[in-house]
Enzyme design. Structure first.
Site, PDB file in Angstrom:
ATOM      1  N   GLU A   1       0.859  -1.185   0.000  1.00  0.00           N
ATOM      2  CA  GLU A   1       0.000   0.000   0.000  1.00  0.00           C
ATOM      3  C   GLU A   1       0.895   1.236   0.000  1.00  0.00           C
ATOM      4  O   GLU A   1       1.799   1.359   0.821  1.00  0.00           O
ATOM      5  CB  GLU A   1      -0.923  -0.028   1.233  1.00  0.00           C
ATOM      6  CG  GLU A   1      -1.901   1.126   1.224  1.00  0.00           C
ATOM      7  CD  GLU A   1      -3.147   0.869   2.084  1.00  0.00           C
ATOM      8  OE1 GLU A   1      -3.421  -0.285   2.448  1.00  0.00           O
ATOM      9  OE2 GLU A   1      -3.851   1.867   2.376  1.00  0.00           O
TER      10      GLU A   1
ATOM     11  N   LYS B   1      -3.796  -0.299  14.132  1.00  0.00           N
ATOM     12  CA  LYS B   1      -4.653   0.746  13.557  1.00  0.00           C
ATOM     13  C   LYS B   1      -6.071   0.319  13.883  1.00  0.00           C
ATOM     14  O   LYS B   1      -6.554  -0.688  13.350  1.00  0.00           O
ATOM     15  CB  LYS B   1      -4.427   0.820  12.047  1.00  0.00           C
ATOM     16  CG  LYS B   1      -5.399   1.735  11.297  1.00  0.00           C
ATOM     17  CD  LYS B   1      -5.026   1.849   9.812  1.00  0.00           C
ATOM     18  CE  LYS B   1      -5.999   2.735   9.044  1.00  0.00           C
ATOM     19  NZ  LYS B   1      -5.625   2.909   7.619  1.00  0.00           N
TER      20      LYS B   1
ATOM     21  N   GLU C   1     -10.549   4.284   9.206  1.00  0.00           N
ATOM     22  CA  GLU C   1     -10.711   3.912   7.792  1.00  0.00           C
ATOM     23  C   GLU C   1     -11.196   2.473   7.642  1.00  0.00           C
ATOM     24  O   GLU C   1     -10.647   1.668   6.881  1.00  0.00           O
ATOM     25  CB  GLU C   1      -9.389   4.133   7.036  1.00  0.00           C
ATOM     26  CG  GLU C   1      -8.945   5.583   7.071  1.00  0.00           C
ATOM     27  CD  GLU C   1      -7.687   5.899   6.264  1.00  0.00           C
ATOM     28  OE1 GLU C   1      -6.871   4.995   6.064  1.00  0.00           O
ATOM     29  OE2 GLU C   1      -7.549   7.057   5.852  1.00  0.00           O
TER      30      GLU C   1
ATOM     31  N   ARG D   1      -1.825   3.501  16.923  1.00  0.00           N
ATOM     32  CA  ARG D   1      -1.851   4.682  16.054  1.00  0.00           C
ATOM     33  C   ARG D   1      -3.038   5.594  16.369  1.00  0.00           C
ATOM     34  O   ARG D   1      -4.130   5.122  16.691  1.00  0.00           O
ATOM     35  CB  ARG D   1      -1.899   4.261  14.587  1.00  0.00           C
ATOM     36  CG  ARG D   1      -0.635   3.541  14.167  1.00  0.00           C
ATOM     37  CD  ARG D   1      -0.722   3.056  12.751  1.00  0.00           C
ATOM     38  NE  ARG D   1      -0.356   4.053  11.765  1.00  0.00           N
ATOM     39  CZ  ARG D   1      -1.094   4.381  10.724  1.00  0.00           C
ATOM     40  NH1 ARG D   1      -2.290   3.852  10.549  1.00  0.00           N
ATOM     41  NH2 ARG D   1      -0.667   5.262   9.842  1.00  0.00           N
TER      42      ARG D   1
ATOM     43  N   LYS E   1       0.764  10.709  13.676  1.00  0.00           N
ATOM     44  CA  LYS E   1       1.312  11.270  12.434  1.00  0.00           C
ATOM     45  C   LYS E   1       1.785  12.696  12.705  1.00  0.00           C
ATOM     46  O   LYS E   1       1.176  13.412  13.500  1.00  0.00           O
ATOM     47  CB  LYS E   1       0.252  11.283  11.330  1.00  0.00           C
ATOM     48  CG  LYS E   1      -0.029   9.902  10.777  1.00  0.00           C
ATOM     49  CD  LYS E   1      -0.862   9.931   9.489  1.00  0.00           C
ATOM     50  CE  LYS E   1      -1.148   8.505   9.039  1.00  0.00           C
ATOM     51  NZ  LYS E   1      -1.826   8.395   7.734  1.00  0.00           N
TER      52      LYS E   1
ATOM     53  N   ASP F   1      -2.653  14.242   7.098  1.00  0.00           N
ATOM     54  CA  ASP F   1      -2.141  12.969   6.604  1.00  0.00           C
ATOM     55  C   ASP F   1      -0.965  13.207   5.657  1.00  0.00           C
ATOM     56  O   ASP F   1      -1.129  13.095   4.450  1.00  0.00           O
ATOM     57  CB  ASP F   1      -3.280  12.238   5.860  1.00  0.00           C
ATOM     58  CG  ASP F   1      -2.901  10.832   5.469  1.00  0.00           C
ATOM     59  OD1 ASP F   1      -1.873  10.331   5.939  1.00  0.00           O
ATOM     60  OD2 ASP F   1      -3.648  10.227   4.669  1.00  0.00           O
TER      61      ASP F   1
ATOM     62  N   GLU G   1       3.751   9.217  -0.736  1.00  0.00           N
ATOM     63  CA  GLU G   1       2.347   9.098  -1.134  1.00  0.00           C
ATOM     64  C   GLU G   1       1.810  10.404  -1.719  1.00  0.00           C
ATOM     65  O   GLU G   1       1.237  10.414  -2.798  1.00  0.00           O
ATOM     66  CB  GLU G   1       1.507   8.661   0.075  1.00  0.00           C
ATOM     67  CG  GLU G   1       0.030   8.616  -0.237  1.00  0.00           C
ATOM     68  CD  GLU G   1      -0.829   8.182   0.941  1.00  0.00           C
ATOM     69  OE1 GLU G   1      -0.283   7.845   2.013  1.00  0.00           O
ATOM     70  OE2 GLU G   1      -2.065   8.182   0.778  1.00  0.00           O
TER      71      GLU G   1
ATOM     72  N   GLU H   1       6.640  21.826  -3.113  1.00  0.00           N
ATOM     73  CA  GLU H   1       5.586  22.577  -2.412  1.00  0.00           C
ATOM     74  C   GLU H   1       5.081  23.737  -3.267  1.00  0.00           C
ATOM     75  O   GLU H   1       3.884  24.006  -3.324  1.00  0.00           O
ATOM     76  CB  GLU H   1       6.148  23.104  -1.087  1.00  0.00           C
ATOM     77  CG  GLU H   1       5.141  23.903  -0.286  1.00  0.00           C
ATOM     78  CD  GLU H   1       5.669  24.336   1.080  1.00  0.00           C
ATOM     79  OE1 GLU H   1       6.898  24.508   1.216  1.00  0.00           O
ATOM     80  OE2 GLU H   1       4.849  24.494   2.005  1.00  0.00           O
TER      81      GLU H   1
ATOM     82  N   TRP I   1     -13.914  12.742   2.858  1.00  0.00           N
ATOM     83  CA  TRP I   1     -12.696  12.599   3.657  1.00  0.00           C
ATOM     84  C   TRP I   1     -12.354  13.800   4.530  1.00  0.00           C
ATOM     85  O   TRP I   1     -11.308  13.812   5.193  1.00  0.00           O
ATOM     86  CB  TRP I   1     -11.516  12.266   2.730  1.00  0.00           C
ATOM     87  CG  TRP I   1     -11.750  11.025   1.934  1.00  0.00           C
ATOM     88  CD1 TRP I   1     -12.363  10.942   0.721  1.00  0.00           C
ATOM     89  CD2 TRP I   1     -11.420   9.681   2.313  1.00  0.00           C
ATOM     90  NE1 TRP I   1     -12.421   9.642   0.305  1.00  0.00           N
ATOM     91  CE2 TRP I   1     -11.837   8.836   1.262  1.00  0.00           C
ATOM     92  CE3 TRP I   1     -10.794   9.113   3.415  1.00  0.00           C
ATOM     93  CZ2 TRP I   1     -11.671   7.455   1.290  1.00  0.00           C
ATOM     94  CZ3 TRP I   1     -10.613   7.736   3.440  1.00  0.00           C
ATOM     95  CH2 TRP I   1     -11.050   6.925   2.395  1.00  0.00           C
TER      96      TRP I   1
HETATM   97  C1  GCV Z   1      -2.271   2.347   5.449  1.00  0.00           C
HETATM   98  C2  GCV Z   1      -3.835   7.284   4.396  1.00  0.00           C
HETATM   99  C3  GCV Z   1      -3.336   6.436   3.259  1.00  0.00           C
HETATM  100  C4  GCV Z   1      -3.671   4.963   3.481  1.00  0.00           C
HETATM  101  C5  GCV Z   1      -3.044   4.537   4.830  1.00  0.00           C
HETATM  102  C6  GCV Z   1      -3.593   5.436   5.927  1.00  0.00           C
HETATM  103  C7  GCV Z   1      -2.967   5.135   7.277  1.00  0.00           C
HETATM  104  O1  GCV Z   1      -5.216   7.296   4.430  1.00  0.00           O
HETATM  105  O2  GCV Z   1      -3.889   6.890   2.052  1.00  0.00           O
HETATM  106  O3  GCV Z   1      -3.132   4.228   2.423  1.00  0.00           O
HETATM  107  O4  GCV Z   1      -3.355   3.191   5.117  1.00  0.00           O
HETATM  108  O5  GCV Z   1      -3.306   6.778   5.604  1.00  0.00           O
HETATM  109  O6  GCV Z   1      -2.006   5.826   7.615  1.00  0.00           O
HETATM  110  O7  GCV Z   1      -3.433   4.257   7.962  1.00  0.00           O
END
Ligand code: GCV
Length: 608
Positions: free
Chosen positions: A110, A231, A235, A268, A309, A314, A342, A442, A472
């Site tokens: 992922e 986690k 989500e 997390r 985080k 994100d 990402e 940036e 979202w």
């Molecule tokens: C592993 C974001 C990313 C997801 C990730 C999530 C997370 O939403 O797009 O791919 O999932 O963060 O950190 O759990």
């Protein structure tokens, strides 16, 4: 070119006997002229000391892994052409220096941009032992000590790591042990339900017993497992909320299960409502983590670490430091970074992260966190990171996780010297490109802290309204007059989650640093920036500059004597970056010009 690894050449075809043995082997291969004795002092643990004996030879003392870290520190210094000091003592700032892989059992990764998984294929653990040792060395060479091999989104059959696949997982742990690297597993909170237990309620005795029995079995196979990464309630993942329990109740139940073995639960805090209605103006996503966790400060067991985080959204290009990292004083905390690019160019666009991390550490008081984690940017590609220059992020992350005071420019130079045989002028050119790449990215992407103007789901390339009417919680609300979200006390109130001094700094658009303006404020396009430009002019200028800087970067890279294998990848990715930067520049400028009707003061091409 395998990052800086090509300079390390101890034979890894068999397992090193111990970290000390590996240390001496590496030293004798890489620095054959150096006389160096190792002195194991178990109580020194991961720390090390280097000093000179009367006869001028070096004495490297430390715990078993400390000696290994000391050897790599020496190798880094010597290969980078730096002088070995007469005496040097070093201890890691953070106890767990983690890499989190988001690898799935089916072999996909992922948010992975470097090929398939290094660990899995076809629903099973499947790896090349030599590459595992190489990866262990890659981690140890920059001081990293924990590797979570599976995705935090635990898709079946990854659960089997704790069950049928445990013997193979234990064999993998054996491979990493001589490198001082301990494994960690992401776990599925609802896993007891696979075994006929009708609930995953953390207060249910059958659930507690299942986790205790599982932890006993897992630790019998892997006694030094670092712990479980979770986690939950995020989500779509299962978690304690389903049973009306809070996350302290949820995490502490797992913590009880792993405590007898010295295990940790890394929990997390990426919890928010991902089914938000864009019409709902009351909910502000960046507030979510604080709302869920701040009230639980002091209630987590001592072997729970909350992993937060770095920003409240994100991993956007620019976000303020998460308020939780400043506000939870009675809880063990880890900050989570993301090496996988990402939202930052998919390891196609250049994006060197250490300047961003240094900014975060400037706002984060030293004692607030005890561990650091980063989402991996590694995969099965020959060079591990897809883009050869993305390896600088892995390397500098390691150095920072050992010592957050590491200087960005020295760390980048060290990586260049270890990786390429460049002249000082070429090194200078590459260093300038790498250190400026984050600002350049940036500039051509979403302006001034808004974030999110990316193509949904895949997250590469511009789409200014891609997330605007979605679920979202990531809205910029640009209209013909204004853009941005008011997160001050008069707006959503997010800013109130910070200490008073930061509320003052960011609360007034006149004192708020420009680069955070639209994260904290909703402003008209005619707003005057500190340098006298209007907001809309600043947006246009940044975008044109971002593209021009990318063109200059491309030229600079072309002038450098990369080895052929790297040159090809670097130049083909740079052409894609140029295309991407042009798309971003034109689409973002056109988007704002169409809304605002404002002309560019410099008369450059913006499309109608
Ligand atoms: C592993 C974001 C990313 C997801 C990730 C999530 C997370 O939403 O797009 O791919 O999932 O963060 O950190 O759990």
């Amino acid at each position: 070119m395998k990052a800086w690894l090509s300079k390390l050449n101890a034979d890894l075809s068999a397992a090193p006997a111990s970290p000390e043995a590996l240390a001496l082997d590496e030293l004798s291969h890489v620095l054959p002229d150096l006389t160096c004795k190792a002195e194991t002092v178990p109580e020194m643990g991961e720390s090390y000391r280097i000093r000179r004996d009367a006869d001028g030879s070096l004495i490297l003392s430390g715990g078993s892994t400390g000696i290994l870290y000391g050897a790599y520190a020496l190798i880094r210094l010597v290969l980078a052409g730096e002088a070995i000091p007469d005496s040097l003592s070093s201890a890691p700032r953070y106890s767990l220096r983690m890499i989190n892989c988001w690898d799935n059992a089916d072999g996909s990764v992922e948010r992975g941009y470097s090929g398939r998984s290094l660990f899995f294929e076809g629903g099973k653990l499947h790896y090349d032992p030599l590459r595992m040792r190489e990866l262990g060395r890659l981690m140890a060479s920059v001081g990293l000590n924990v590797l979570c091999i599976n995705n935090v989104n635990v898709h079946f059959p990854a659960q089997l790591l704790l069950e049928d696949d445990l013997p193979e997982a234990a064999a993998l742990a054996d491979l990493f042990r001589p490198f001082g690297v301990r494994l960690m597993f992401s776990v599925d909170y609802s896993q007891p339900m696979r075994h006929g237990i009708p609930t995953a309620d953390p207060l249910d005795p059958a659930v507690q017993a299942w986790w205790k029995e599982t932890a006993a079995r897992v630790y019998a196979a892997i006694p030094d497992l670092a712990g479980f990464l979770v986690k939950a309630d995020s989500e779509g993942r299962p978690g304690p909320f389903t049973y009306g329990r809070n996350h302290a109740e949820g995490a502490n139940m797992l913590a009880d299960a792993v405590r007898p073995y010295g295990g940790k639960i890394v929990w997390r805090c990426f919890v928010y409502n991902c089914r938000q209605d864009w019409r709902d103006t009351k909910t502000d996503r960046p507030m979510a983590a604080w709302d869920h966790y701040a009230g639980l400060d002091g209630q987590f067991a001592d072997n729970v670490i909350l992993q937060i985080k770095h920003g409240p959204f994100d991993f956007q290009v620019r976000e303020p430091l998460s308020p939780l990292l400043l506000g939870m004083k009675q809880t063990n905390l880890a900050m989570e970074l993301q090496l996988a690019q990402e939202y930052t160019g998919h390891q196609i666009d250049l994006y060197t992260m250490i300047p961003m991390w240094k900014e975060l550490f400037e706002e984060l008081p030293a004692g607030n966190i005890m561990s650091l984690a980063a989402v991996s940017n590694l995969g099965r590609d020959e060079n591990y990171t897809g883009h050869p220059l993305a390896a600088v992020n892995f390397f500098t992350y390691g150095l920072l996780s050992w010592d957050p005071e590491t200087d960005a420019s020295s760390a980048v130079s060290q990586w260049i010297r270890l990786t390429y045989a460049f002249s000082p002028a070429d090194e200078q050119t590459l260093s300038a490109v790498l250190l400026s790449s984050r600002r350049t990215y940036e500039k051509y992407t979403a302006p001034l802290g808004i974030g999110w103007m990316v193509n949904p789901h895949d997250h590469y390339g511009p789409n200014p309204s891609g997330y605007e009417y979605d679920l979202w919680g990531t809205y910029h609300k640009a209209n013909r007059d204004a853009v941005g979200i008011d997160r001050t006390a008069k707006g959503t109130g997010y800013l109130l989650q910070y200490p008073e001094s930061l509320q003052q700094k960011y609360g007034d658009p006149e004192t708020c640093p420009d680069l955070y303006l639209l994260f904290y404020h909703r402003l008209p396009y005619s707003f005057r920036m500190k340098d006298g430009r209007t907001l809309i002019q600043r947006i246009y200028d940044d975008h044109f500059e971002g593209f021009a800087e990318t063109e200059a970067m491309a030229k600079a890279l072309e002038s450098l004597p990369f080895p052929d294998s790297d040159r090809e990848i670097i130049s083909s990715r740079m052409s894609r970056q140029l295309h991407n930067a042009k798309e971003w520049c034109d689409i973002i400028n056109t988007f704002f010009r169409r809304l605002s009707g404002a002309d560019d003061a410099c008369g450059r091409m913006i499309y109608d």
